[in-house]
Write a protein that holds these residues in place. Structure first.
Motif, mmCIF file in Angstrom:
data_model
loop_
_atom_site.group_PDB
_atom_site.id
_atom_site.type_symbol
_atom_site.label_atom_id
_atom_site.label_comp_id
_atom_site.label_asym_id
_atom_site.label_seq_id
_atom_site.Cartn_x
_atom_site.Cartn_y
_atom_site.Cartn_z
ATOM 1 N N PHE A 76 1.368 -1.050 0.485
ATOM 2 C CA PHE A 76 0.070 -0.048 0.206
ATOM 3 C C PHE A 76 0.922 1.031 -0.053
ATOM 4 C CE2 PHE A 76 -2.410 2.211 2.013
ATOM 5 C CZ PHE A 76 -3.038 3.274 1.221
ATOM 6 N N GLY A 77 2.039 1.323 0.571
ATOM 7 C CA GLY A 77 2.438 1.907 0.665
ATOM 8 C C GLY A 77 3.297 2.840 -0.296
ATOM 9 N N ARG A 79 2.723 1.750 -3.459
ATOM 10 C CA ARG A 79 1.006 2.741 -4.609
ATOM 11 C C ARG A 79 0.988 4.003 -3.912
ATOM 12 N NH1 ARG A 79 -1.218 4.628 -6.925
ATOM 13 N NH2 ARG A 79 -2.867 3.903 -8.783
ATOM 14 N N ILE A 80 0.878 4.169 -3.026
ATOM 15 C CA ILE A 80 0.700 5.266 -2.561
ATOM 16 C C ILE A 80 2.131 6.572 -2.985
ATOM 17 C CG2 ILE A 80 0.902 6.947 -0.837
ATOM 18 C CD1 ILE A 80 -1.567 5.455 -0.858
ATOM 19 N N TRP A 84 0.752 9.799 -5.167
ATOM 20 C CA TRP A 84 0.911 10.706 -4.384
ATOM 21 C C TRP A 84 2.127 11.714 -5.016
ATOM 22 C CZ3 TRP A 84 0.322 10.827 1.665
ATOM 23 C CH2 TRP A 84 0.044 10.465 2.021
ATOM 24 N N THR A 89 5.033 11.852 0.020
ATOM 25 C CA THR A 89 5.310 10.068 0.450
ATOM 26 C C THR A 89 6.799 10.464 1.098
ATOM 27 O OG1 THR A 89 4.175 9.097 -1.244
ATOM 28 C CG2 THR A 89 5.154 7.999 -0.138
ATOM 29 N N LEU A 126 5.816 3.452 4.805
ATOM 30 C CA LEU A 126 5.335 4.572 3.607
ATOM 31 C C LEU A 126 6.826 5.009 3.436
ATOM 32 C CD1 LEU A 126 2.374 7.284 5.158
ATOM 33 C CD2 LEU A 126 2.730 5.759 2.849
ATOM 34 N N LEU A 210 -7.024 3.843 -6.739
ATOM 35 C CA LEU A 210 -6.914 3.052 -5.783
ATOM 36 C C LEU A 210 -7.462 1.756 -5.724
ATOM 37 C CD1 LEU A 210 -4.068 2.851 -3.783
ATOM 38 C CD2 LEU A 210 -5.918 3.355 -2.062
#
Length: 514
Positions: A76-77, A79-80, A84, A89, A126, A210
């Motif tokens: 998830f981090g 992909r963020i 972003w 990030t 992240l 997402l």
């Protein structure tokens, strides 16, 4: 004139970022902080447990809360970071990590401690993929990339051992709380430097929606997997909850793969995993980490319990491994990466590490540090450092910039899951061998305390034999699956650039397959 100006701007955009080496310093500092944190708290745990009144049954949560949040949220981090922007990030991750560390250092009870560790894991998830993917998109020249990933690989490999030294110093001469507070200056300097220095290449984001089902399935699956192996270490492999967690992890991760193959904008595009070189890196690196993390645990106990070393002396005893890793990564890996195919660094590197591990199977109560442990750790460090550097670079091998974050997250995921598996699996093997030794020798033993120490060391040696086999398997996988040539040998790199192949092509490593 307008045409000339347009060409000039395009040329400027294709030039490497002039601040990239300064940026590397701040990225490396952040990576060091994250890797340090994985081991520095281990040294401080006994003191923190006493001060905060944490029970023996709950003390594992100081480690587990971090591992679950970090391992579960890495994809998830990543992909963020792609969504972003990696710089944003990265900075948010650093600030959050600093705040979580301050909370941990100020903890007044076990709930505050566990909560702060989970928050560190969230922001670490992240930070870590953003750091690696920034390197992937900022360093595109083969020789420069080799140097940058050499430095990064040395830190990623040796930082854990540095954490043992720093943790020993802080715990022995200051207070366990400083093992948390020490992160704050690291994070502030890295965040300020990143904000002012890092200039992320344009057009490198992935702005697709997402993938919520993917986020839920991957997070729950990875949390179940890490918790299952962590619980196995204390409760055993036949424990009902351990078995349930591992079955749940398998079902959830299988559902995740099926989902990713069907959704339009997957969290983890399967193209990231199915490219054989990246797949070979993730698998071989995960296996190598299983072997290395198990050894960290055994040697720490051996040096402190059997040899009677203080925390600081134990930390310094790991110095040969750190020196070996830095030398292997920056002097061997970096110099040879542009001259030989990566598999000829990774395969032999893992085998050299296996030879070092083989020396450590000779451990007994009277083993000489200078004759056995020092050369064993030096070879282990040299081999791992040599293999880590091309592995870190190949993790984003031929990747499109929009996938750089999630590809980087997969490296961290393989390391995190490998660490959890290694600690649980090798500790279980050691415990079984220890029990068998006691059963075989109890009737003839005259000193129960001596028997206990002999059994412990025998268990360590048995588990290290398994670690040798795991490293040999990692070498075989690297030599079999990784078939790319040395960076910079492909004719396509220059041709693509000359023909204006597009922004995405600029960030691919030019390679040829053998």
């Amino acid at each position: 004139m307008p045409k000339t100006a347009g060409l000039s701007r395009a040329a400027d955009a294709s030039l490497p970022d002039p601040s990239r080496w300064k940026a590397l310093a701040f990225i490396a500092l952040a990576q060091l902080m994250v890797v340090l944190d994985a081991t520095i708290v281990n040294i401080a745990l006994p003191s923190a447990q006493t001060d905060l009144g944490i029970s023996d049954g709950n003390k594992q949560w100081v480690i587990t809360a971090y591992a679950l949040a970090f391992g579960g949220l890495l994809l998830f981090g990543g992909r963020i970071a792609d969504l972003w922007g990696r710089k944003r990030t990265f900075v948010v991750g650093l600030i959050g990590f600093a705040l979580a560390s301050a909370l941990g250092g100020a903890a007044q009870n076990e709930a505050m401690m566990f909560g702060s560790r989970a928050l560190q894991g969230v922001f670490g998830a992240l930070l870590a993929p953003a750091a690696l993917s920034l390197l992937a998109v900022m360093f595109t020249d083969a020789k420069e990339r080799a140097k940058a990933f050499g430095i990064y690989g040395a830190i990623a490999g040796g930082g854990g051992a540095v954490g043992l030294i720093l943790g020993g110093f802080l715990t022995e001469y200051l207070n366990w709380r400083w093992t948390f507070f020490v992160n704050i200056p690291f994070a502030i300097v890295a965040a300020a430097g990143a904000y002012f220095v890092i200039r992320e290449p344009s057009g490198a984001r992935n702005r697709a929606p997402l993938d919520i089902p993917g986020v839920v399935l991957s997070t729950l699956g990875l949390v179940a997997l890490v918790y299952g192996f962590t619980r196995a270490e204390s409760a055993g492999w036949s424990d009902a909850l351990t078995v349930s967690m591992l079955i749940a992890a398998a079902v959830l991760l299988l559902a995740f793969v099926v989902t990713e193959a069907r959704v339009k904008s997957p969290l983890l595009p399967l193209r990231v995993l199915t490219e054989r070189n990246r797949g070979g890196v993730y698998l071989s690196l995960g296996l190598a980490i299983i072997a290395m993390f198990g050894l960290f645990l055994f040697l720490t106990y051996y040096l402190q319990v059997v040899k009677g070393y203080s925390p600081v002396k134990t930390g310094f005893a790991f110095m040969p491994m750190i020196v070996g890793m830095i030398t292997g990564s920056t002097q061997i890996g970096t110099r040879l990466m542009t001259r030989v195919p990566p598999r000829l660094l990774m395969g032999p590197g893992f085998l050299v590490a296996a030879v070092g591990m083989l020396l450590l199977t000779q451990l007994d109560l009277n083993t000489s540090y200078a004759a056995v442990i020092l050369p064993g750790m030096l070879l282990l460090g040299l081999g791992m450092g040599t293999a880590f550097m091309p592995a870190m670079s190949l993790a984003t091998h031929g990747i499109e910039p929009r996938d750089a974050g999630v590809a980087s997250a997969m490296v961290n995921t393989s390391q995190q899951v490998g660490g959890a598996i290694g600690t649980a699996l090798l500790n279980t093997i050691a415990a079984s061998a220890t029990t068998a030794y006691v059963a075989d020798h109890a009737a003839r033993a005259t000193d129960p305390q001596l028997l206990e120490l002999q059994a412990m060391v025998s268990g360590f040696a048995a588990a290290i034999w398994w670690a040798v086999g795991i490293l040999v398997a990692a070498a075989a996988i690297a030599m079999t699956l990784i078939n790319t040539g040395r960076p910079g040998t492909g004719a396509s790199g220059g041709a693509d650039s000359a023909s204006g192949a597009g922004a995405e092509e600029e960030f691919k490593i030019p390679v040829v397959a053998h």
